[in-house]
Design a protein around this motif. Structure first.
Motif, short mmCIF file in Angstrom:
data_model
loop_
_atom_site.label_atom_id
_atom_site.label_comp_id
_atom_site.label_asym_id
_atom_site.label_seq_id
_atom_site.Cartn_x
_atom_site.Cartn_y
_atom_site.Cartn_z
N LYS A 238 48.10 -13.55 26.67
CA LYS A 238 47.52 -13.30 28.00
C LYS A 238 46.26 -12.45 27.87
O LYS A 238 45.22 -12.72 28.53
CB LYS A 238 48.55 -12.63 28.87
CG LYS A 238 48.08 -12.40 30.29
CD LYS A 238 49.18 -11.78 31.13
CE LYS A 238 48.69 -11.54 32.56
NZ LYS A 238 49.74 -10.90 33.40
N ASN A 239 46.36 -11.44 27.03
CA ASN A 239 45.19 -10.58 26.83
C ASN A 239 44.03 -11.36 26.19
O ASN A 239 42.85 -11.16 26.53
CB ASN A 239 45.56 -9.39 25.94
CG ASN A 239 46.49 -8.41 26.66
OD1 ASN A 239 46.47 -8.37 27.91
ND2 ASN A 239 47.26 -7.66 25.89
N HIS B 204 40.36 -11.97 27.74
CA HIS B 204 39.15 -11.63 27.00
C HIS B 204 38.18 -12.81 26.94
O HIS B 204 36.96 -12.66 27.14
CB HIS B 204 39.55 -11.19 25.58
CG HIS B 204 38.38 -10.90 24.70
ND1 HIS B 204 37.58 -9.77 24.84
CD2 HIS B 204 37.86 -11.59 23.63
CE1 HIS B 204 36.64 -9.80 23.92
NE2 HIS B 204 36.80 -10.91 23.16
N LEU B 205 38.69 -13.98 26.66
CA LEU B 205 37.85 -15.18 26.61
C LEU B 205 37.26 -15.48 27.97
O LEU B 205 36.08 -15.89 28.08
CB LEU B 205 38.67 -16.37 26.10
CG LEU B 205 39.11 -16.29 24.63
CD1 LEU B 205 40.03 -17.47 24.33
CD2 LEU B 205 37.88 -16.28 23.72
N LEU C 248 33.32 -15.61 28.80
CA LEU C 248 32.72 -16.81 29.37
C LEU C 248 31.87 -16.46 30.57
O LEU C 248 30.75 -16.99 30.75
CB LEU C 248 33.83 -17.80 29.76
CG LEU C 248 33.37 -19.10 30.40
CD1 LEU C 248 32.50 -19.91 29.41
CD2 LEU C 248 34.59 -19.92 30.82
N ILE C 249 32.34 -15.65 31.40
CA ILE C 249 31.59 -15.27 32.61
C ILE C 249 30.36 -14.49 32.20
O ILE C 249 29.26 -14.70 32.76
CB ILE C 249 32.48 -14.45 33.54
CG1 ILE C 249 33.61 -15.32 34.07
CG2 ILE C 249 31.69 -13.82 34.67
CD1 ILE C 249 34.64 -14.57 34.91
N ASN C 250 30.50 -13.58 31.24
CA ASN C 250 29.36 -12.73 30.85
C ASN C 250 28.28 -13.55 30.15
O ASN C 250 27.08 -13.27 30.32
CB ASN C 250 29.82 -11.62 29.92
CG ASN C 250 30.70 -10.62 30.67
OD1 ASN C 250 30.58 -10.47 31.90
ND2 ASN C 250 31.57 -9.93 29.94
N ARG D 39 35.96 -27.11 27.46
CA ARG D 39 36.56 -26.28 26.42
C ARG D 39 37.71 -25.42 27.00
O ARG D 39 38.75 -25.22 26.36
CB ARG D 39 35.49 -25.36 25.80
CG ARG D 39 34.47 -26.15 24.98
CD ARG D 39 33.43 -25.20 24.40
NE ARG D 39 34.06 -24.20 23.53
CZ ARG D 39 33.39 -23.16 23.01
NH1 ARG D 39 32.07 -23.02 23.25
NH2 ARG D 39 34.01 -22.32 22.25
N LEU D 40 37.41 -25.00 28.24
CA LEU D 40 38.45 -24.19 28.89
C LEU D 40 39.72 -25.01 29.17
O LEU D 40 40.85 -24.55 28.97
CB LEU D 40 37.92 -23.60 30.19
CG LEU D 40 38.92 -22.73 30.98
CD1 LEU D 40 39.39 -21.55 30.16
CD2 LEU D 40 38.26 -22.26 32.29
#
Length: 446
Positions: free
Chosen positions: A337-338, A342-343, A347-349, A360-361
């Motif tokens: 979950k962590n 983090h991914l 991705l957003i950043n 990919r997600l």
């Protein structure tokens, strides 16, 4: 050549030597004897010794009675009976009788009979201490041979009742004076002897010499000596002497003294028994406590080895394994979950190509889902295997399938090999429904 004294003029006797030889000869040839006659020429010396001549109608003989022998008043002309022995007064060569005992001739018949019987029985060994029996330390059963009408019996009963009421008394009534008394006393003694009492008391109160003469019977003396039961004789008062007193195993001076002897120290014995009873009670209590502790200890040891306790231990171990499995799953799920968070944040950043990133997600989600499912499946299978393994190891389930557990009775050790037992050993077999105890009669190896 040696010649005996007095055989020649060269070795003639002197008066002193001859008197000494005569005195020695008289002492060796004559023992004590009874002599009767009339006192004549009585003289008493300042030292208290009495010298007199004892005569009859034809002859007389000199007598001397020393002061320490008997302080009996004598009178000239009185008829007496004496017990004495022959002696020679060597300074003068006078023959005389040394008086040992003297009595009035009017009383001489009974006294002489008594002394003659006493000497006869003494020579027969009836008075010897080695032939007498010992009284038991405690008398529980007493036979009393006496007249039921005499005051002596009541005194005896009162003393024994007050001092030792536990003594069981049986009276064997019999007359104690008169011509037919001795045979009846003999019969009563035989009957009492056959009843196996601890002791027999032969007794009567005081009386004249004629009244007490029954107890100077020769046959009665032999009867007393032959009894198996110890005999206590208490006849007359302190000054009276009877043949039965001399023959009996124990003699008491009065009937009351005999009762005191028979009663013993009852109070002291009772106190001692009470103390011993208390001590025994304490010892028994200590033993009971010790046995109870041993029972509790062995019961606790048996309880620890009971199959139900083993199952509880295995159940606890299963719970611990399940908890560890759950903790491992939770830890891995939290890590996934962590990683996902983090991914997602990265991705957003980084603002990647949305379509590519979306694909990919999607792939990642699918992979993550597959991984999770795989992990869940693996964890579920591992958990199921653990549960199945525990169920297989559960003794109750094994017993339910028709198996059993056999252990040695002496130490509750489970038997897994035939070498662990031998013929004659006792074993216990645990089934699902209960236990069976058995003994090894034969071992059959493969």
């Amino acid at each position: 050549m040696n010649t005996q004294p007095g055989q020649t003029t060269q070795n003639a006797f002197s008066p002193s030597a001859l008197n000494q030889i005569l005195k020695k000869h008289l002492n060796e040839q004559f023992g004590s004897f009874w002599l009767t006659g009339e006192i004549f020429e009585l003289y008493q010396s300042p030292a208290g010794h009495k010298y007199f001549t004892l005569k009859d109608s034809q002859s007389g003989i000199k007598c001397v009675m020393f002061k320490q022998k008997q302080n009996t008043p004598l009178a000239k002309g009185s008829q007496v009976i004496i017990l004495g022995n022959l002696s020679l007064y060597t300074p003068k060569g006078d023959l005389q009788v040394n008086v040992l005992r003297i009595m009035d001739a009017g009383k001489g018949d009974l006294a002489q009979q008594f002394m003659l019987l006493k000497q006869k029985l003494q020579q027969a060994g009836l008075f010897e201490q080695k032939n007498k029996q010992q009284l038991p330390s405690m008398i529980g059963s007493l036979a009393i041979v006496t007249s039921p009408k005499g005051a002596a019996l009541q005194d005896i009963l009162n003393i024994i009742k007050s001092q030792n009421p536990l003594i069981e008394i049986t009276l064997y009534p019999t007359p104690v004076q008169g011509e037919d008394a001795a045979p009846k006393i003999n019969h009563a003694l035989r009957v009492a002897d056959e009843a196996n009492h601890d002791a027999i008391l032969l007794t009567r109160g005081g009386g004249s010499k004629e009244d007490l003469w029954t107890f100077n019977d020769e046959f009665l003396a032999h009867q007393i000596a032959q009894l198996e039961t110890p005999v206590i004789s208490a006849v007359g008062h302190e000054t009276d002497e009877s043949i039965s007193d001399l023959v009996a195993d124990v003699t008491c001076i009065t009937p009351s003294a005999a009762a005191q002897l028979i009663s013993g120290d009852f109070r002291q014995s009772k106190h001692l028994l009470t103390q011993q009873k208390q001590l025994l009670s304490l010892l028994v209590q200590d033993k009971l406590r010790l046995f109870q502790q041993q029972v509790d200890s062995r019961g606790h040891a048996i309880e620890k080895r009971h199959p139900s306790n083993l199952l509880k231990q295995q159940e606890a171990a299963l719970g611990t394994a399940e908890q560890k499995l759950n903790n491992s799953f939770s830890s891995k799920w939290l890590a996934l979950k962590n990683n996902y968070q983090h991914l997602h944040t990265a991705l957003i950043n980084n603002e990647p190509d949305l379509i590519i990133q979306h694909q990919r997600l999607k792939q990642f989600r699918q992979q993550l889902s597959n991984n999770i499912k795989s992990q869940l499946s693996d964890s579920h299978q591992a958990l199921q295997l653990s549960i199945n393994d525990l169920n297989h190891q559960n003794p109750l389930n094994v017993l339910a399938r028709g198996f059993s557990i056999t252990s040695r009775k002496q130490d509750n050790k489970v038997i897994t090999d035939i070498s662990q037992v031998k013929d004659g050993d006792e074993v216990v077999t645990q089934l699902k429904s209960g236990r069976i105890s058995a003994k090894i009669f034969e071992r059959l190896e493969k």
